[in-house]
Design an enzyme around this catalytic site. Structure first.
Site, PDB file in Angstrom:
ATOM      1  N   LEU A  47      33.223  -7.864 -29.908  1.00  0.00           N
ATOM      2  CA  LEU A  47      33.070  -6.631 -29.132  1.00  0.00           C
ATOM      3  C   LEU A  47      34.392  -5.900 -29.020  1.00  0.00           C
ATOM      4  CD1 LEU A  47      30.608  -7.601 -26.307  1.00  0.00           C
ATOM      5  CD2 LEU A  47      30.207  -6.292 -28.383  1.00  0.00           C
ATOM      6  N   GLY A  49      37.321  -6.252 -31.002  1.00  0.00           N
ATOM      7  CA  GLY A  49      37.861  -5.810 -32.285  1.00  0.00           C
ATOM      8  C   GLY A  49      36.978  -4.785 -32.977  1.00  0.00           C
ATOM      9  N   ARG A 334      30.686 -19.131 -10.752  1.00  0.00           N
ATOM     10  CA  ARG A 334      30.630 -20.238 -11.702  1.00  0.00           C
ATOM     11  C   ARG A 334      31.517 -21.415 -11.339  1.00  0.00           C
ATOM     12  NH1 ARG A 334      30.586 -16.574 -17.164  1.00  0.00           N
ATOM     13  NH2 ARG A 334      28.451 -15.893 -16.812  1.00  0.00           N
ATOM     14  N   GLU A 429      38.855 -11.224 -25.054  1.00  0.00           N
ATOM     15  CA  GLU A 429      39.105 -12.535 -24.440  1.00  0.00           C
ATOM     16  C   GLU A 429      40.482 -13.095 -24.825  1.00  0.00           C
ATOM     17  OE1 GLU A 429      35.803 -15.287 -24.785  1.00  0.00           O
ATOM     18  OE2 GLU A 429      36.993 -16.925 -23.961  1.00  0.00           O
ATOM     19  N   ARG A 439      36.389 -15.715 -14.144  1.00  0.00           N
ATOM     20  CA  ARG A 439      35.694 -14.501 -14.575  1.00  0.00           C
ATOM     21  C   ARG A 439      34.279 -14.490 -14.016  1.00  0.00           C
ATOM     22  NH1 ARG A 439      31.995 -13.246 -18.409  1.00  0.00           N
ATOM     23  NH2 ARG A 439      32.119 -15.223 -19.508  1.00  0.00           N
TER      24      ARG A 439
HETATM   25  C1  LIG Z   1      27.187 -18.611 -25.192  1.00  0.00           C
HETATM   26  C2  LIG Z   1      27.975 -17.518 -24.541  1.00  0.00           C
HETATM   27  C3  LIG Z   1      27.343 -16.596 -23.736  1.00  0.00           C
HETATM   28  C4  LIG Z   1      28.058 -15.577 -23.122  1.00  0.00           C
HETATM   29  N1  LIG Z   1      27.392 -14.674 -22.342  1.00  0.00           N
HETATM   30  C5  LIG Z   1      28.079 -13.653 -21.782  1.00  0.00           C
HETATM   31  C6  LIG Z   1      27.398 -12.667 -21.006  1.00  0.00           C
HETATM   32  O1  LIG Z   1      26.183 -12.720 -20.820  1.00  0.00           O
HETATM   33  N2  LIG Z   1      28.120 -11.656 -20.486  1.00  0.00           N
HETATM   34  C7  LIG Z   1      29.471 -11.560 -20.677  1.00  0.00           C
HETATM   35  O2  LIG Z   1      30.063 -10.606 -20.193  1.00  0.00           O
HETATM   36  N3  LIG Z   1      30.127 -12.469 -21.416  1.00  0.00           N
HETATM   37  C8  LIG Z   1      29.470 -13.514 -21.962  1.00  0.00           C
HETATM   38  N4  LIG Z   1      30.157 -14.449 -22.707  1.00  0.00           N
HETATM   39  C9  LIG Z   1      31.578 -14.243 -22.999  1.00  0.00           C
HETATM   40  C10 LIG Z   1      31.746 -13.209 -24.096  1.00  0.00           C
HETATM   41  O3  LIG Z   1      30.724 -13.350 -25.049  1.00  0.00           O
HETATM   42  C11 LIG Z   1      33.080 -13.316 -24.822  1.00  0.00           C
HETATM   43  O4  LIG Z   1      34.103 -13.445 -23.924  1.00  0.00           O
HETATM   44  C12 LIG Z   1      33.341 -12.065 -25.643  1.00  0.00           C
HETATM   45  O5  LIG Z   1      32.236 -11.779 -26.440  1.00  0.00           O
HETATM   46  C13 LIG Z   1      34.583 -12.202 -26.487  1.00  0.00           C
HETATM   47  O6  LIG Z   1      34.676 -11.086 -27.332  1.00  0.00           O
HETATM   48  P1  LIG Z   1      35.950 -10.833 -28.219  1.00  0.00           P
HETATM   49  O7  LIG Z   1      35.701  -9.583 -28.955  1.00  0.00           O
HETATM   50  O8  LIG Z   1      37.167 -10.907 -27.389  1.00  0.00           O
HETATM   51  O9  LIG Z   1      36.034 -12.078 -29.207  1.00  0.00           O
HETATM   52  P2  LIG Z   1      34.953 -12.726 -30.217  1.00  0.00           P
HETATM   53  O10 LIG Z   1      33.631 -12.117 -30.132  1.00  0.00           O
HETATM   54  O11 LIG Z   1      35.092 -14.189 -30.035  1.00  0.00           O
HETATM   55  O12 LIG Z   1      35.496 -12.326 -31.636  1.00  0.00           O
HETATM   56  C14 LIG Z   1      36.599 -12.936 -32.222  1.00  0.00           C
HETATM   57  C15 LIG Z   1      36.801 -12.313 -33.569  1.00  0.00           C
HETATM   58  O13 LIG Z   1      38.069 -12.697 -34.060  1.00  0.00           O
HETATM   59  C16 LIG Z   1      37.952 -13.250 -35.342  1.00  0.00           C
HETATM   60  N5  LIG Z   1      39.017 -14.225 -35.481  1.00  0.00           N
HETATM   61  C17 LIG Z   1      39.336 -15.249 -34.660  1.00  0.00           C
HETATM   62  N6  LIG Z   1      40.426 -15.876 -35.113  1.00  0.00           N
HETATM   63  C18 LIG Z   1      40.818 -15.240 -36.234  1.00  0.00           C
HETATM   64  C19 LIG Z   1      41.862 -15.414 -37.164  1.00  0.00           C
HETATM   65  N7  LIG Z   1      42.785 -16.356 -37.013  1.00  0.00           N
HETATM   66  N8  LIG Z   1      41.929 -14.579 -38.227  1.00  0.00           N
HETATM   67  C20 LIG Z   1      41.004 -13.588 -38.403  1.00  0.00           C
HETATM   68  N9  LIG Z   1      40.009 -13.371 -37.543  1.00  0.00           N
HETATM   69  C21 LIG Z   1      39.915 -14.191 -36.478  1.00  0.00           C
HETATM   70  C22 LIG Z   1      36.564 -13.810 -35.416  1.00  0.00           C
HETATM   71  O14 LIG Z   1      36.171 -13.899 -36.740  1.00  0.00           O
HETATM   72  C23 LIG Z   1      35.803 -12.748 -34.637  1.00  0.00           C
HETATM   73  O15 LIG Z   1      35.519 -11.664 -35.472  1.00  0.00           O
HETATM   74  C24 LIG Z   1      29.438 -15.485 -23.310  1.00  0.00           C
HETATM   75  C25 LIG Z   1      30.089 -16.420 -24.118  1.00  0.00           C
HETATM   76  C26 LIG Z   1      29.369 -17.445 -24.697  1.00  0.00           C
HETATM   77  C27 LIG Z   1      30.095 -18.475 -25.468  1.00  0.00           C
END
Ligand SMILES: Cc1cc2nc3c(=O)[nH]c(=O)nc-3n(C[C@H](O)[C@H](O)[C@H](O)COP(=O)(O)OP(=O)(O)OC[C@H]3O[C@@H](n4cnc5c(N)ncnc54)[C@H](O)[C@@H]3O)c2cc1C
Ligand code: FES
Lengths: 639, 258
Positions: A47, A49, A334, A429, A439
Site C-alpha cells: 500500500l 510503495g 490488541r 510499516e 497500533r
Molecule cells: C494478516 C494481516 C492482516 C492485516 N489486517 C489489517 C487490517 O485489517 N487493517 C490494517 O490497517 N492493517 C492490517 N494489517 C497490517 C497491514 O496489512 C500492513 O501493516 C501494511 O499492509 C503494510 O504495508 P506496506 O506497504 O508498508 O508493506 P507491505 O505490504 O508489506 O509491502 C512490502 C513491499 O516491499 C517489498 N520488499 C520487501 N523487502 C524488499 C527488498 N529487500 N527488496 C525489494 N522489495 C522488498 C515487498 O516485495 C512488498 O512489495 C494486517 C497485517 C496482516 C499480516
C-alpha cells in the site's frame, strides 16, 4: 555526535490543526518540466510503495519500482482483512479528525508524535475518496452510501471495509493506479528483485543494489532519492501472521549504512490467531479482529478442566475480558487482549491440545441474531478456520491465541518521512512514525496510504527542490564497493556448507524471541535472549547449509534474511532492555500496576529510542523527546 | 488439535533446471506427513529432507500462505490448485489425501507462462494486460467525497465478486486453450458494474482483450474449466459480459472484423 541535532524531527510550527496545511503551502516545488529529470527508486509495492510510486509518477517523476514478488499486486498488504479507518463521521456517531487523532495517540500509549498522528487523521478522509474513485468496492448500505463498522476497540464506527479482503481491494486500487503509470512509461517495474544495499554518494542516498531473484545476478540502480516501503519485520519471530517472504533486509542494510532504527522493541502481538498446531508450520493465520465484535472470549474457571466446551456450564466459564474491562469488554485494544490471553494460559486455564489457546465463542451471537447474520458477517473467516483446523466454529467455539503481527518500530524518520540519511525516505510499516508503542486496528492501511498518496509526493518534492545533485552513475566507486561487499557476503553464505538449513535457525531464533522478547519481557529474560541470539548467530556462520548456487534459489534468499534477523533480534532485545517501563506492546513484567496493567514512566521514557549502527562496537542510542502540547498523557484505561 | 497419525505420500514432481532446459517428472516419497499440513508445508518438509540428503530442493512460489496473494500455483493431481474447490494450493490441507496416495505436482502450464524453474512460472503477462486498461484514470487528490455517488449494495457486491480475483493464473492453466479470459473479464466486469468505470469502458475492453492476444493466450471456447478451478469462484458469466463489451466497443470504433 550531537544526538539532539541529528534527531530534529522538523515538526512545523503552528497549531496542531494547521501544521500540515501551512507547511504544505510553503513547500518548494519542482518545476513541472524538471520533474522527469528526477529518478526516484521506490522499493516495495505494498500500500505504501504502490501508492507512492503511482502518485510520484503522476506528478511527472521517473519512477523505478522494485518488489520481491513476481508482481506488485502480491505485496503483503494484500492479506489485510479487517478494514481501514477514516474520520469521515458518516455514521454521525461523534467521530472527528480530533477523535481519530486522540484514539491513535492514546492507543499508542503516548509514545508517538502529535504532529504526525494529527496529519494522519486529517489525511484519512482523502484516502477513502481516492480509493472509491479508483473503483475499490467497499461495503455499502442498501441506500448506496458507504458502510462502516467499529473495529479494534474504537467506540465509533469509522472502519471502511471490503468483506474480509480490505487489504486486497486497497492494494489492487493502488496497483491499478501504478499500472496506469507503467503504461504511460513513467514507472518501470522490477519484480523478483531484492534490495540488498543502499548506495550513498556525497552523503545522499543515490542508489540501491538488488539481487535479481531469477538470475541471481546483482544489479545496480541509480536515482536522486530512495523511498523504502518494504513493510514490517514480524517474521523475526519466524511464526507470525506475515507473508513468508516478509523481511527486514532492506531496512536493516540501510541501518548499517547509517539510518537510525527507532523503537525496534515495539512489536504487536495480535490476539486473534489460530493457535500453532505442529512444528512443520510455516506461518500463523490471523482471524480478523472483527470477530471480537460478536464473539465472546472465555476460558474455564477451573485449571485443567478437560471437558469439551459445550459441557462447561455458564457459571464455570470465565469471560475474563468482560470481567476485567467492563467498558470495552471483548473489544479492548490488541496488546491488552493478547496479554490477558497469555496470562490466563500461563495460569493453566488455557484450552486445546497445547493449553495455549482460549475460546472465542459465537453461540450467544448465533442465538441472538441467527446463524444467517453471522454467516453473512464472518462466513469466509469461519470457513478459513474450518479449513485449517478441521473444526466448525458454528457449533464449536473457535480456539485462538496471540501471534506476532505488526511492528511499530522501524527506521527513524522526521516529519517529512526522511531518515537520518538525506534522500532516504521511509514509508508504511517500514518506518516508526505514527503508532507509538501499539497500533490500533485498521490504522496500518490508513498510514501506508496516507504516506504514499498524500505525504511523500509533497515532502519528496520539497527535498529534491532544495538539493543540488552531482552526476552519479552506476559505475561510481560507491556502487562498485557496495556490490563487491554484497557479492562477498553471498559467496560467504554459500561457502559455509554446514549441516543446518536457514529455516532451522529461523525456528530457533523465533523460539527465543517469542519466549523472551515477545508479549512480556523481563530483564533476566532479555539478557538470556541476547546471549542465545549471539550463540545462534555464531553457529549460523559456521554451520549453515544452502543447497545450490546463486541462481533462483529460495534457500539462499532466506539465508540472507535470517542473517539480518539475527542481528536485528539482538537490537530488539537491547532496546527492550533499556526501556525500563511498560508501554503498549512493550510489557516489562517489572513495571506494572497492582492490577497488572502497563506502567509507563513518562519522566524517563517519553522519547523515541533511535539506534545508530556503530560497526563492531555497541549501537549508539539517541533520544528524540516526545512533546505533548495538545493531549495530556494519562494511564490508558479501558475498564 | 494435533492429529497424531501421519501419512506417507508419494509425489511425482516436475523438475526443470531453467527455462531452456528440458524438464521431467521425478518421483519422491514424503514420510511423516501430518494431515493438518498444508500442501506447501508438505513440500517444505520434503525440501528440508532433500537438503539433508544433499539434493536440490524443489522451487515453487508462495507468499501469504492464506489464499489471498495469488503467488502459489501448482497443478496438483492434474487439477490447478488441486482437488478441493475454491481453494488455493497453499490452503489445501493434506487431510484431503490418503496415506499412500501418489500425487503429481506440475507448474501452471501455458505458452504465455514460461517455466522459470521447477514449479515457478513467469506470469508477468497478466501485469501487461492490466497495464492496458485495468484501472480507472483518476489522479491522486482529484477525487470527490466518497459518498457523492451512491452505489447500491447489489451493484457493489457484484463488483466485489469480480474484484476478488487474486491473479493466480489457475484459469489459464486449466483451460485447454490457455485462455486468460476469466482473469481479464473479472477486471472488466468490476469496472462495468461500477459507475466510476463508465468513461473508459470501451477503450478498456478493446485494449485489454487485444493484449491477451498479444501475450499469446488462447481463445475462449466455453469449456468452463476456468470457473471450476478458480479459488475465488469467479463466474464465467463475466466472460460473456466481456465479449459483449468487446463487440460493442469494436463496432463503435469501426474496427470489427467478422
Ligand atoms: C494478516 C494481516 C492482516 C492485516 N489486517 C489489517 C487490517 O485489517 N487493517 C490494517 O490497517 N492493517 C492490517 N494489517 C497490517 C497491514 O496489512 C500492513 O501493516 C501494511 O499492509 C503494510 O504495508 P506496506 O506497504 O508498508 O508493506 P507491505 O505490504 O508489506 O509491502 C512490502 C513491499 O516491499 C517489498 N520488499 C520487501 N523487502 C524488499 C527488498 N529487500 N527488496 C525489494 N522489495 C522488498 C515487498 O516485495 C512488498 O512489495 C494486517 C497485517 C496482516 C499480516
Ligand atoms: S501463497 Fe498466497 S495465495 Fe497461496
Amino acid at each position: 555526535m550531537d544526538a539532539q541535532k541529528i534527531l530534529d524531527a522538523r515538526i512545523p510550527d503552528g497549531s496542531l490543526e494547521a501544521k500540515w496545511s501551512t507547511y504544505k503551502a510553503h513547500m518548494k516545488l519542482v518545476a513541472p518540466a524538471n520533474k522527469k529529470k528526477y529518478t526516484i527508486l521506490v522499493v516495495g509495492t505494498g500500500l505504501a510503495g504502490g501508492s507512492a510510486a503511482a502518485s510520484l509518477a503522476e506528478l511527472g517523476y521517473n519512477v523505478l519500482n522494485f518488489c520481491i514478488q513476481d508482481t506488485p499486486r502480491r505485496a503483503h498488504s494484500v492479506a489485510a482483512q479487517g478494514g481501514i479507518n477514516a474520520a469521515k463521521n458518516y455514521q454521525n456517531d461523534g467521530d472527528s479528525e480530533w477523535r481519530l487523532f486522540y484514539d491513535t495517540i492514546k492507543g499508542g500509549d503516548f509514545r508517538s508524535r502529535e504532529a504526525n498522528v494529527h496529519r494522519l487523521a486529517e489525511l484519512s478522509v482523502n484516502i477513502i475518496d481516492q480509493c472509491v474513485a479508483q473503483g475499490v468496492p467497499f461495503a455499502r448500505e442498501y441506500g448506496g452510501t458507504l458502510a462502516n463498522r467499529s473495529f479494534g476497540g474504537a467506540q465509533v464506527s469509522r472502519t471502511f471495509y471490503a468483506r474480509g479482503q480490505t487489504g486486497q481491494q486497497l492494494l489492487l486500487g493502488a496497483y491499478s493506479a501504478l499500472m496506469r503509470q507503467v503504461d504511460s512509461g513513467r514507472v518501470t517495474l522490477f519484480p523478483r528483485r531484492e534490495m540488498l544495499d543502499l548506495v550513498i554518494i556525497d552523503g545522499k542516498a543515490r542508489g540501491i543494489i538488488c539481487r535479481n531473484l531469477t538470475t541471481g545476478k546483482l544489479e545496480r540502480y541509480v536515482g536522486h532519492a530512495v523511498v523504502l516501503a518494504t513493510g514490517g519485520y514480524s517474521t523475526v519471530f519466524n511464526l507470525s501472521t506475515n507473508a513468508v517472504n516478509s523481511n527486514a533486509t532492506a531496512i536493516w542494510r540501510c541501518y548499517k549504512r547509517g539510518a537510525f532504527f527507532a523503537n525496534p522493541c515495539y512489536t504487536q502481538i495480535h490476539p486473534t490467531c489460530i493457535p500453532q498446531a505442529g512444528g512443520y508450520q510455516s506461518k500463523l493465520t490471523l482471524m480478523s479482529e472483527s470477530l471480537r465484535n460478536d464473539g465472546r472470549v472465555w476460558v474455564p474457571k477451573k485449571t485443567g478442566d478437560g471437558r469439551p466446551p459445550e459441557q462447561i456450564p455458564q457459571e464455570e466459564r470465565d469471560y475474563y475480558l468482560e470481567r476485567k474491562y467492563p467498558a470495552f469488554g471483548n473489544l479492548v485494544p490488541r496488546d491488552i487482549a493478547s496479554r490477558a490471553a497469555k496470562s490466563v494460559c500461563d495460569e493453566g486455564l488455557g484450552v486445546g491440545a497445547t493449553g495455549f489457546a482460549v475460546y472465542l465463542d459465537f453461540a450467544d451471537a448465533i442465538k441472538r441474531m441467527g446463524e444467517l447474520i453471522i454467516r453473512d458477517r464472518y462466513g469466509n473467516l469461519f470457513s478459513m478456520y474450518e479449513e485449517i483446523t478441521g473444526n466448525d466454529p458454528y457449533t464449536v467455539p473457535m480456539q485462538i491465541y496471540p501471534a506476532p503481527h505488526y511492528t511499530m518500530g522501524g527506521l527513524w524518520v522526521d516529519y517529512n518521512l526522511m531518515s537520518t540519511i538525506p534522500g532516504l525516505h521511509v514509508i508504511g510499516e517500514a518506518n516508526f512514525s505514527d503508532h507509538g508503542a501499539n497500533r490500533l486496528g485498521a490504522s496500518a492501511l490508513m498510514q501506508g496510504l496516507a504516506d504514499g498518496y498524500f505525504v511523500i509526493p509533497y515532502t519528496l518534492g520539497d527535498y529534491l527542490a532544495h538539493e543540488n545533485f552531482s552526476d552519479a552513475s552506476i559505475t561510481h566507486e560507491s556502487f562498485k564497493q557496495s556490490a563487491t561487499e554484497i557479492q562477498n557476503d553471498i559467496n560467504k553464505l554459500l561457502s559455509i556448507q554446514g549441516k543446518k538449513s536457514a529455516k532451522e535457525y529461523h525456528v530457533e531464533l523465533g523460539r527465543v524471541m517469542w519466549d523472551h522478547v515477545g508479549m512480556s519481557r523481563t530483564e533476566k529474560g532479555l539478557k538470556k535472549a541476547m546471549g542465545n541470539i549471539q550463540e545462534i548467530r555464531e553457529e549460523y556462520w559456521q554451520n549453515l547449509y544452502i543447497p545450490g548456487a546463486s541462481t533462483l534459489n529460495k534457500d539462499l534468499e532466506m539465508a540472507g534474511r535470517v542473517a539480518d534477523f539475527l542481528e536485528l533480534a539482538a537490537l530488539m532485545a537491547q532496546d527492550a532492555l533499556q526501556r525500563n517501563e511498560s508501554c503498549g506492546g512493550h510489557f516489562r513484567e517489572e513495571y506494572q500496576t497492582p492490577d497488572g496493567e502497563a506502567l509507563r514512566d513518562d519522566e524517563t521514557f517519553s522519547h523515541v529510542a533511535a539506534w545508530e549502527y556503530a560497526g563492531s562496537s555497541k549501537p549508539v542510542l539517541h533520544k528524540e523527546k516526545l512533546v505533548f502540547e495538545n493531549v495530556t498523557p494519562g494511564q490508558r484505561s479501558y475498564k | 488439535m494435533i492429529t497424531m497419525k501421519t501419512m506417507t505420500i508419494n509425489l511425482n514432481v516436475w523438475r526443470q533446471e531453467n527455462s531452456d532446459a528440458p524438464g521431467k517428472m521425478v518421483p519422491y516419497t514424503v514420510e511423516d506427513v501430518s494431515p493438518d499440513m498444508s500442501f506447501l508445508e508438505m513440500l517444505d518438509h520434503l525440501n528440508e529432507s532433500l537438503m539433508k540428503k544433499g539434493e536440490t530442493p524443489i522451487e515453487f512460489d508462495s507468499d501469504c500462505r492464506e489464499g489471498i496473494c495469488g503467488a502459489c500455483g501448482l497443478v496438483i493431481a492434474g487439477i490447478a490448485h488441486g482437488p478441493k474447490r475454491a481453494c488455493t494450493s497453499c490452503e489445501l490441507r493434506m487431510r484431503q489425501f490418503r496415506d499412500g496416495d501418489t500425487i503429481t505436482v506440475e507448474p501452471f502450464r501455458a505458452k504465455a507462462f514460461p517455466v522459470i524453474k521447477d514449479l515457478v512460472v513467469d506470469r508477468s503477462a497478466f501485469d501487461r494486460i492490466m497495464e492496458k486498461g485495468g484501472y480507472i484514470s483518476v489522479h491522486t487528490g482529484s477525487a470527490p467525497d466518497a459518498n457523492t455517488m451512491p452505489i447500491s449494495k447489489e451493484v457493489a457486491e457484484k463488483a466485489m465478486d469480480a474484484a476478488t480475483c487474486i491473479g493466480c493464473g489457475a484459469c489459464v492453466a486449466a483451460c485447454p486453450n490457455a485462455s486468460a479470459s476469466l482473469f481479464t473479464s473479472a477486471k472488466i466486469a468490476q469496472y462495468v458494474y461500477l459507475p466510476q468505470g463508465a468513461p473508459e469502458r470501451k477503450r478498456r475492453a478493446l485494449s485489454m482483450v487485444q493484449q491477451m492476444d498479444v501475450e499469446g493466450f488462447g481463445y475462449c471456447s466455453n469449456h468452463g474449466e476456468c470457473e471450476a478451478v478458480c479459488p475465488k469462484e469467479i463466474s464465467i458469466k463475466n466472460i460473456a459480459l466481456m465479449r459483449r463489451e468487446y463487440v460493442k466497443a469494436a463496432l463503435d470504433a469501426g474496427c470489427f472484423q467478422p
